[in-house]
Design a protein around this motif. Structure first.
Motif, short mmCIF file in Angstrom:
data_model
loop_
_atom_site.label_atom_id
_atom_site.label_comp_id
_atom_site.label_asym_id
_atom_site.label_seq_id
_atom_site.Cartn_x
_atom_site.Cartn_y
_atom_site.Cartn_z
N PHE A 473 0.83 -1.29 0.08
CA PHE A 473 0.07 0.08 0.17
C PHE A 473 0.95 1.18 -0.11
CE2 PHE A 473 -2.45 -3.10 2.49
CZ PHE A 473 -3.73 -3.14 1.52
N GLU A 474 0.44 2.41 -0.49
CA GLU A 474 1.22 3.67 -0.36
C GLU A 474 0.42 4.59 0.37
OE1 GLU A 474 3.85 6.96 -2.91
OE2 GLU A 474 2.99 5.36 -3.82
N LEU A 475 0.99 5.17 1.35
CA LEU A 475 0.17 6.52 2.05
C LEU A 475 0.25 7.67 1.15
CD1 LEU A 475 1.64 5.89 5.65
CD2 LEU A 475 -0.85 5.19 4.58
N LEU A 476 -0.74 8.36 0.69
CA LEU A 476 -0.81 9.39 -0.19
C LEU A 476 -1.15 10.72 0.62
CD1 LEU A 476 -2.86 8.05 -3.01
CD2 LEU A 476 -0.39 7.84 -2.88
N GLN A 477 -1.77 10.72 1.62
CA GLN A 477 -2.30 11.95 2.50
C GLN A 477 -1.04 12.60 3.17
OE1 GLN A 477 -5.00 13.74 1.61
NE2 GLN A 477 -5.79 12.17 0.43
N VAL A 478 -0.18 11.54 3.32
CA VAL A 478 1.15 12.39 4.17
C VAL A 478 2.00 13.39 3.26
CG1 VAL A 478 1.13 10.60 5.80
CG2 VAL A 478 2.46 10.17 3.52
N ARG A 479 1.75 13.40 2.16
CA ARG A 479 2.55 14.25 0.97
C ARG A 479 2.66 15.78 1.38
NH1 ARG A 479 1.50 11.59 -4.90
NH2 ARG A 479 2.16 9.51 -4.61
N THR A 480 3.96 16.26 1.28
CA THR A 480 3.94 17.71 1.75
C THR A 480 4.73 18.28 0.85
OG1 THR A 480 5.91 17.09 3.12
CG2 THR A 480 4.16 17.10 4.45
N GLY A 481 5.37 17.55 -0.41
CA GLY A 481 6.25 18.32 -1.31
C GLY A 481 5.44 19.32 -2.12
N ILE A 504 -4.86 12.52 6.95
CA ILE A 504 -3.80 11.49 7.33
C ILE A 504 -4.19 10.35 7.88
CG2 ILE A 504 -1.56 11.34 8.12
CD1 ILE A 504 -1.17 14.33 7.33
N LYS A 505 -4.89 10.52 9.18
CA LYS A 505 -5.15 9.51 10.14
C LYS A 505 -6.17 8.64 9.49
CE LYS A 505 -3.89 11.54 14.66
NZ LYS A 505 -4.29 11.99 15.94
N ALA A 506 -7.14 9.27 8.69
CA ALA A 506 -8.35 8.28 8.14
C ALA A 506 -7.69 7.44 7.13
CB ALA A 506 -9.29 9.22 7.37
N GLU A 507 -6.86 7.95 6.61
CA GLU A 507 -6.03 7.13 5.57
C GLU A 507 -5.15 6.01 6.10
OE1 GLU A 507 -3.32 7.64 1.54
OE2 GLU A 507 -2.54 8.49 3.15
N MET A 508 -4.48 6.39 7.19
CA MET A 508 -3.68 5.32 8.08
C MET A 508 -4.67 4.17 8.45
SD MET A 508 -1.01 8.06 9.91
CE MET A 508 0.26 8.36 8.95
N ARG A 509 -5.61 4.67 9.14
CA ARG A 509 -6.60 3.62 9.73
C ARG A 509 -7.34 2.64 8.50
NH1 ARG A 509 -9.05 8.51 12.18
NH2 ARG A 509 -8.06 8.55 14.17
N ASP A 510 -7.63 3.31 7.59
CA ASP A 510 -7.96 2.51 6.45
C ASP A 510 -7.03 1.46 5.82
OD1 ASP A 510 -9.90 1.85 3.99
OD2 ASP A 510 -8.32 2.96 2.89
N VAL A 511 -5.85 1.98 5.60
CA VAL A 511 -4.97 1.21 4.97
C VAL A 511 -4.49 -0.01 6.18
CG1 VAL A 511 -2.19 1.05 4.58
CG2 VAL A 511 -3.68 2.69 3.57
#
Length: 556
Positions: A473-481, A504-511
């Motif tokens: 899986f890849e976390l996307l919402q953590v992107r800051t670039g 970010i936390k919602a995506e982490m829980r989902d993953v």
């Protein structure tokens, strides 16, 4: 007939470690070959220790033909304080690695070529070797030494690339094939010279912003063979910049053009399309061989199976590596990481724990790392977590360690024996920046990932594992670039990057939920298929062995 080659390694452990393995693999296969492996003087003991660790019992003859020589001090003067302010430095005045260090490497090669006795940069005395080297293998970051050495001695020069094939094309291919290097340095200079385009920005910002988003691709979409399409800015997912990223093109592009061939740490069964993509541009003007030699890992690790034991089946104990204390001593006691995983296995069973580890210097934003541990500590069904905090660049939220200790659900350690962690039956998932070394180690053990890339080749590695191999899986919402508006994936309209704590936390829980469900089981099965393909490629007559024999003809 006796033969002699030189390998130029780079100080970062994710580079030096596989290059130590490459030296052993070559010496093991070619009994008349001497390998002079040149390592950074401050980390030469680590390189020597790694070589000794991976050489099997009864292979003293192999060890006797690998000379680990000390040259240069690539990290001299680099402190955590300097790293904090490095992003604002003019990269043209902060060459990476320092020219003094690469000149020291050149000097040791000059001494080797004389064939006489000499001392290396650590004062170790070495006997001359009558057979002068004819092949030079160079890490990408030793370009400043490799290119002039080829000119001086006529070496057959091979570049060792530490990552997947598509990442090589993405960085060094022509614009037409999705590459970045072509015209990058010239574009930065042109922007600086034009007041209307520079808008008063210092060169450090121009170099960074052009690296992240140049606007040179149709519809901002990059199409590199071996990867799914992506937006240009997706290769700069975190607000992270060092002068070395400028030099990864400005210096290394010369090596890409000068080298006579390329060595890849991949197997064609996994990376065939990407390798074919390299051939389209790398071999366009002249025939240049590309050898896929497989992940550069100990043979015992490639053959290892998970065991419910505190002992790793890899030959020798893993070396403790610290970039603030290079000579940190290892202990013979059971590593606390392994003891933690033993307890997790006994209490929660197989695949129950999650291991979190980032790069030596490339790490995500500390606040976002804190979000991950908040989510893990809130899970109703516990997922014990182990976090290796080796990087001096980590800046964790105040009180986070104490909160984790109080929860009893996780353990922070200054360093972890990663290969042993990947082999442990309790380890179910790894949260990783997707550096090339960790990626190879995970695939070789059939370990699925949760990808959190920072920079360099990591974004391509993450997309390859999550979209092509489907082992992550890849976390996307953590992107800051820079310009992180949208990810290409996620349906016809892509995925909007919101980036709030809630998102970010919602995506982490989902993953984490999906990792424990059917989708996670499918990715684990795919990772085990990749492991088997790697294993098969290393068997007698397999693709990797075929490519070693072909490279042996180059040496001969």
């Amino acid at each position: 007939m006796a033969r002699h080659i030189i390998i130029l390694s780079f100080v970062a452990w994710g580079h030096m470690r596989p290059e130590c393995n490459l030296a052993v693999n070559l010496a093991r296969r070619f009994p008349h070959l001497t390998v002079s492996l040149i390592a950074d003087a401050d980390f030469q003991p680590n390189a020597q220790g790694e070589v000794e660790r991976i050489v099997g019992e009864g292979e003293k003859a192999v060890l006797s033909r690998i000379r680990v020589l000390a040259a240069g001090h690539a990290l001299a003067g680099i402190t955590p304080q300097l790293m904090v302010g490095a992003a604002s430095l003019d990269p043209r005045e902060f060459r990476s690695p320092p020219r003094e260090s690469t000149l020291a490497v050149e000097n040791v090669v000059h001494l080797i070529m004389k064939g006489e006795d000499f001392e290396d940069d650590n004062g170790v005395k070495w006997s001359g070797v009558a057979q002068k080297p004819n092949v030079l293998i160079s890490d990408m970051f030793l370009a400043d030494a490799a290119v002039p050495l080829k000119k001086a001695y006529g070496f057959t020069l091979y570049m060792y690339w530490i990552s997947i094939a598509a990442a090589y094309t993405r960085l060094y291919g022509t614009l037409a094939v999705g590459g970045q290097a072509e015209g990058y340095v010239e574009e930065c200079a042109a922007i600086e010279a034009d007041p209307e385009r520079s808008k008063g920005r210092p060169f450090s910002q121009i170099a960074k912003q052009t690296f992240a988003y140049s606007g040179r691709y149709p519809d901002d979409i990059v199409r590199a063979k071996g990867l799914k399409p992506s937006y240009e800015w997706e290769d700069f997912p975190q607000e992270f910049w060092l002068p070395g990223m400028y030099w990864s093109i400005a210096a290394i592009y010369a090596l890409v053009k000068a080298c006579d061939g390329l060595l890849l740490p991949s197997v064609l069964a996994l990376d065939k399309e990407g390798t074919e993509g390299i051939k389209e541009w790398f071999c366009a003007e002249r025939a240049r061989p590309i050898f896929s030699l497989g992940p550069q890992l100990p043979a015992s690790y490639l053959d290892a199976h998970q065991s419910a034991s505190s002992e790793s089946s890899v030959t020798g104990a893993e070396l403790t590596i610290s970039y603030t204390s290079p000579k940190l001593e290892s202990s013979n006691k059971v590593d606390p990481s392994i003891a933690f995983l033993d307890e997790a296995f006994a209490k929660y069973g197989a695949n129950s724990a999650i291991y979190v580890s980032f790069g030596s210097y490339m790490v995500p934003e500390g606040k976002h790392i804190g979000y991950l541990f908040d989510v893990l500590m809130e899970l109703e069904e516990p997922m014990p977590f182990l976090f290796a905090t080796a990087s001096p660049a980590l800046q964790l939220p105040e009180g986070l360690r104490e909160k984790v200790i109080a929860s009893g659900k996780g353990l922070f350690v200054p360093w972890a024996p990663q290969q042993a962690v990947f082999q442990h039956p309790a380890t179910g998932w790894v949260v990783s920046h997707c550096g090339a070394g960790g990626m190879s180690e995970s695939l070789a053990q059939g370990m699925p990932l949760i990808a959190w890339p920072v920079a360099a080749d990591q974004p391509q590695n993450a997309r390859w594992m999550s979209e092509v191999l489907e082992t992550a899986f890849e976390l996307l919402q953590v992107r800051t670039g820079i310009d992180q508006k949208k990810a290409f994936r996620g349906g016809l309209n892509g995925t909007d990057i919101i980036g709030t704590e809630e998102a970010i936390k919602a995506e982490m829980r989902d993953v984490l939920h999906r990792a424990r469900g059917e989708e996670g089981r499918r990715k684990r099965a795919n990772a085990n298929k990749a492991k088997q393909l790697i294993h098969d490629a290393h068997m007698p007559g397999g693709q990797v062995e075929q490519h070693y024999q072909l490279f042996g003809k180059v040496i001969a």
